[in-house]
Design a protein around this motif. Structure first.
Motif, PDB file in Angstrom:
ATOM      1  N   LEU A  81      -1.801  -0.222  -7.759  1.00  0.00           N
ATOM      2  CA  LEU A  81      -3.165  -0.592  -7.359  1.00  0.00           C
ATOM      3  C   LEU A  81      -3.474  -2.017  -7.818  1.00  0.00           C
ATOM      4  O   LEU A  81      -4.103  -2.794  -7.096  1.00  0.00           O
ATOM      5  CB  LEU A  81      -4.178   0.392  -7.947  1.00  0.00           C
ATOM      6  N   TYR A  82      -3.030  -2.365  -9.021  1.00  0.00           N
ATOM      7  CA  TYR A  82      -3.222  -3.729  -9.524  1.00  0.00           C
ATOM      8  C   TYR A  82      -2.509  -4.732  -8.627  1.00  0.00           C
ATOM      9  O   TYR A  82      -3.076  -5.762  -8.255  1.00  0.00           O
ATOM     10  CB  TYR A  82      -2.714  -3.844 -10.959  1.00  0.00           C
ATOM     11  N   THR A 120     -17.655   5.386  -8.383  1.00  0.00           N
ATOM     12  CA  THR A 120     -17.886   4.932  -7.014  1.00  0.00           C
ATOM     13  C   THR A 120     -19.137   5.608  -6.469  1.00  0.00           C
ATOM     14  O   THR A 120     -19.573   6.659  -6.985  1.00  0.00           O
ATOM     15  CB  THR A 120     -16.697   5.285  -6.109  1.00  0.00           C
ATOM     16  N   ASP A 144     -16.019  -7.084  -2.893  1.00  0.00           N
ATOM     17  CA  ASP A 144     -14.994  -6.130  -3.303  1.00  0.00           C
ATOM     18  C   ASP A 144     -14.691  -6.142  -4.798  1.00  0.00           C
ATOM     19  O   ASP A 144     -14.273  -5.146  -5.358  1.00  0.00           O
ATOM     20  CB  ASP A 144     -13.689  -6.407  -2.548  1.00  0.00           C
ATOM     21  N   ASN A 162      -1.901  -4.497  -5.600  1.00  0.00           N
ATOM     22  CA  ASN A 162      -2.600  -4.568  -4.314  1.00  0.00           C
ATOM     23  C   ASN A 162      -4.055  -5.002  -4.470  1.00  0.00           C
ATOM     24  O   ASN A 162      -4.863  -4.841  -3.559  1.00  0.00           O
ATOM     25  CB  ASN A 162      -2.523  -3.218  -3.603  1.00  0.00           C
ATOM     26  N   SER A 163      -4.398  -5.519  -5.673  1.00  0.00           N
ATOM     27  CA  SER A 163      -5.733  -6.071  -5.959  1.00  0.00           C
ATOM     28  C   SER A 163      -6.852  -5.034  -5.881  1.00  0.00           C
ATOM     29  O   SER A 163      -8.007  -5.383  -5.686  1.00  0.00           O
ATOM     30  CB  SER A 163      -6.049  -7.243  -5.011  1.00  0.00           C
ATOM     31  N   GLU A 164      -6.511  -3.758  -6.075  1.00  0.00           N
ATOM     32  CA  GLU A 164      -7.522  -2.703  -6.169  1.00  0.00           C
ATOM     33  C   GLU A 164      -7.830  -2.508  -7.654  1.00  0.00           C
ATOM     34  O   GLU A 164      -7.466  -1.513  -8.278  1.00  0.00           O
ATOM     35  CB  GLU A 164      -7.001  -1.404  -5.541  1.00  0.00           C
ATOM     36  N   TYR A 165      -8.539  -3.484  -8.232  1.00  0.00           N
ATOM     37  CA  TYR A 165      -8.626  -3.578  -9.676  1.00  0.00           C
ATOM     38  C   TYR A 165      -9.445  -2.456 -10.329  1.00  0.00           C
ATOM     39  O   TYR A 165      -9.080  -1.946 -11.389  1.00  0.00           O
ATOM     40  CB  TYR A 165      -9.177  -4.943 -10.072  1.00  0.00           C
ATOM     41  N   ASN A 166     -10.562  -2.078  -9.717  1.00  0.00           N
ATOM     42  CA  ASN A 166     -11.387  -1.030 -10.312  1.00  0.00           C
ATOM     43  C   ASN A 166     -10.656   0.314 -10.330  1.00  0.00           C
ATOM     44  O   ASN A 166     -10.685   1.040 -11.318  1.00  0.00           O
ATOM     45  CB  ASN A 166     -12.708  -0.909  -9.543  1.00  0.00           C
ATOM     46  N   GLN A 167      -9.992   0.645  -9.220  1.00  0.00           N
ATOM     47  CA  GLN A 167      -9.223   1.886  -9.176  1.00  0.00           C
ATOM     48  C   GLN A 167      -8.032   1.824 -10.132  1.00  0.00           C
ATOM     49  O   GLN A 167      -7.660   2.832 -10.746  1.00  0.00           O
ATOM     50  CB  GLN A 167      -8.736   2.151  -7.761  1.00  0.00           C
ATOM     51  N   GLU A 225      -4.142  -9.388  -0.486  1.00  0.00           N
ATOM     52  CA  GLU A 225      -4.299  -9.332  -1.934  1.00  0.00           C
ATOM     53  C   GLU A 225      -4.191 -10.695  -2.598  1.00  0.00           C
ATOM     54  O   GLU A 225      -4.485 -10.834  -3.788  1.00  0.00           O
ATOM     55  CB  GLU A 225      -3.274  -8.371  -2.548  1.00  0.00           C
ATOM     56  N   PRO A 227       0.821  -1.231   0.000  1.00  0.00           N
ATOM     57  CA  PRO A 227       0.000   0.000   0.000  1.00  0.00           C
ATOM     58  C   PRO A 227       0.847   1.270   0.000  1.00  0.00           C
ATOM     59  O   PRO A 227       0.429   2.296  -0.542  1.00  0.00           O
ATOM     60  CB  PRO A 227      -0.823  -0.132   1.289  1.00  0.00           C
TER      61      PRO A 227
END
Length: 604
Positions: free
Chosen positions: A130-131, A565, A386, A133-138, A344, A97
């Protein structure tokens, strides 16, 4: 549009945060890894060369030289170089992060420098982290921003890089055929432009992604060809970039080859043998080769927990096929261990728990089976919450009613084996009834929500009429009795209110009763009375309702708006925060905006 509105709302806080970051580097970070004066006298190129070397070697010197780079840039007030400095920190802490925070700083200073190349690079770096860290939409939002700038500046390499990560996102959503097409074109583009050496890291990433994509599409011969090519090419470089990843890919493909009888027969016909030619090709030999390659990769992956968990998962799968259940369980528990500190890796953890459920069931280990099943249910629910926008094509292997029934069956079996008492059977029965009641409540709630969604869709043409429900045919005497106001005044205000509702001025969150009264040429007392009487609600509910109606209409008709969002949608239609928007939306329509958007997406 989403990025711009967000930055406007948080501009002052964002600026202050980055000023704090700079001061912290000077007063805190430098006190621990303080760059000497001799370091800051070096050129940026000299510092960067050392930083790249130390990041690859994963030594603390990377921080020392990165601090020197940043200090030099700040002292020279070189905003463009400050962007480069934060990129170094983001790369140093990649896959964490903290790397996203440093990428945020890159975006901030790139905007300050008004440098579109740096800004595109910054959005790309943020999307990549972000990818990771598995924050795929962001991640997708940032890739789109980076790509727009790359196209405008005719930056082919950044466009290829963005396509690469879009392909990886398609893998997450199981769009394997589309991702294969992307990776094929990327490899061809790099080769056609002759960039294999100057952009070697992106070329190796593209080869690895292509090999993995061939494997995911069951084109295993092609996958192994590119895995072999990647291993040889990565070994030809001093840093052996992506070598352990190609080893992992080779092992995974070997595993899938062992699953495929047709491939084994085809290879046998071509007299293909393993190692020195003394070992005949068979399922067992392919699984053994998979384990050997994957175990070798696991020893050199280092801190790359995401790929390490995937490697452990396939080692377990190969051991399971080799009938070594104890080793399979051992490696599956390694995946669980990583998941406890690295959320993640949830996709690999979910697969690991599913395998453990099966293995424990086969071993008649009911207690361990229940433990694994609970872990699986938890991971599955998190994924559904998520990552639902990216996982539309994932087929659920366990439906909720089936999971509840299986869970209760296991609980009942455990308790019967341990105590076999009537009182405990009563408790189990109560638990089962409660579970059924909860299930009934969930099904009932789902039914009600579907009904309300349909009503909301069907009532599109009546929404504005419901607000403008004051009858212009009422007699002046009745109006006067109700409001003690002249009829012509009331009618004039109502006409102006109607124009206000059509103008969409209400999306300004600062609208108050006093401000609207002033704009309509009346006073707050009169306007409040007219709204209470004609709209049958107070001003606060009135302004919220027309904002909700506006949001509903825009969500129905604007596909891009639905990708925002909830917080961004709330801000766009005039609410100060997501909570107040969701509450107003539910109060008016009986469903939450997240559910409404999900159903709209399902219709499309």
């Amino acid at each position: 549009m989403l990025e711009n509105s967000g930055s406007r709302r948080n501009k002052s806080l964002y600026h202050a945060r980055h000023l704090v970051i700079c001061s912290l580097f000077i007063s805190s970070a430098w006190s621990q890894e303080a760059p000497s004066a001799s370091l800051t006298q070096k050129s940026y190129a000299e510092l960067q060369e050392k930083i790249d070397e130390y990041i690859a070697a994963k030594t603390t010197n990377a921080i020392l030289y990165s601090n020197a780079f940043l200090k030099k840039a700040i002292e020279e007030e070189n905003t463009s170089r400050i962007v480069d400095a934060y990129e170094n920190f983001s790369n140093r802490y990649s896959h964490t992060p903290l790397a996203i925070e440093y990428a945020d700083s890159m975006v901030f200073y790139a905007k300050k420098a008004k440098d579109e190349d740096k800004l595109s690079k910054s959005y790309l770096q943020k999307g990549i982290q972000l990818y990771y860290n598995s924050e795929y939409n962001q991640a997708l939002e940032n890739f789109v921003l980076a790509n727009d700038l790359a196209i405008r500046n005719e930056d082919i390499i950044k466009q290829i890089t963005v396509k690469h990560y879009v392909g990886l996102l398609k893998n997450v959503s199981k769009d394997y055929k589309e991702s294969l097409d992307i990776f094929r074109k990327n490899v061809s583009s790099i080769e056609d432009l002759g960039l294999q050496r100057s952009e070697r890291k992106q070329y190796l990433r593209s080869l690895y992604a292509l090999a993995d994509s061939y494997s995911k599409n069951s084109l295993l011969d092609s996958a192994q060809i590119f895995n072999d090519a990647g291993i040889q090419l990565s070994l030809s470089y001093k840093d052996q970039y992506l070598y352990p990843h190609f080893l992992t890919g080779y092992g995974i493909t070997s595993y899938y080859m062992g699953e495929n009888d047709e491939i084994i027969d085809s290879l046998r016909k071509r007299a293909v043998v393993i190692d020195d030619g003394k070992k005949e090709l068979s399922k067992a030999s392919l699984y053994e080769e998979a384990i050997d390659s994957l175990q070798k990769a696991s020893t050199i992956l280092g801190d790359d927990k995401k790929n390490l968990s995937n490697t452990y998962l396939y080692i377990a799968k190969a051991y399971e096929k080799s009938k070594d259940v104890a080793q399979a369980i051992r490696y599956l528990k390694k995946v669980d261990s990583i998941y406890q500190t690295e959320p993640e890796v949830i996709y690999n953890a979910k697969d690991a728990y599913e395998m453990l459920v099966k293995l424990y069931r086969n071993n008649d280990d009911t207690e361990s089976q229940l433990w694994a099943l609970n872990k699986f249910i938890t991971a599955d629910s998190i994924i559904n919450d998520d990552f639902k926008n990216l996982n539309k094509q994932i087929v659920k292997k366990y439906e909720s009613p089936m999971l509840l029934m299986e869970k209760e069956r296991l609980i009942k079996k455990l308790e019967n084996d341990k105590l076999r008492s009537k009182s405990l059977l009563g408790v189990v029965l109560i638990v089962a009834v409660l579970a059924l009641l909860l299930l009934f409540y969930a099904l009932r709630k789902n039914y009600v929500y579907k009904k309300r969604f349909k009503q909301l869709i069907d009532s599109e043409n009546n929404e504005k009429d419901q607000l403008a429900n004051y009858s212009g045919t009422q007699k002046a005497t009745k109006t006067k009795e109700s409001l003690d106001l002249p009829e012509d005044l009331v009618q004039d205000v109502l006409k102006k209110l109607n124009k206000f509702e059509q103008s969409a001025k209400f999306v300004d969150s600062k609208y108050s009763l006093h401000r609207l009264a002033k704009e309509l040429g009346t006073n707050s007392t009169y306007l409040s009375k007219i709204i209470n009487h004609s709209k049958q609600m107070n001003f606060s509910n009135y302004i919220n309702n027309i904002r909700v109606n506006y949001a509903v209409s825009k969500l129905k008709n604007d596909h891009l708006f639905r990708s925002y969002t909830i917080k961004a949608i709330a801000n766009e239609v005039g609410f100060r925060n997501a909570e107040s928007f969701s509450k107003a939306f539910y109060n008016k329509n009986g469903i939450y905006p997240s559910y409404f958007i999900k159903k709209l997406e399902g219709m499309s």
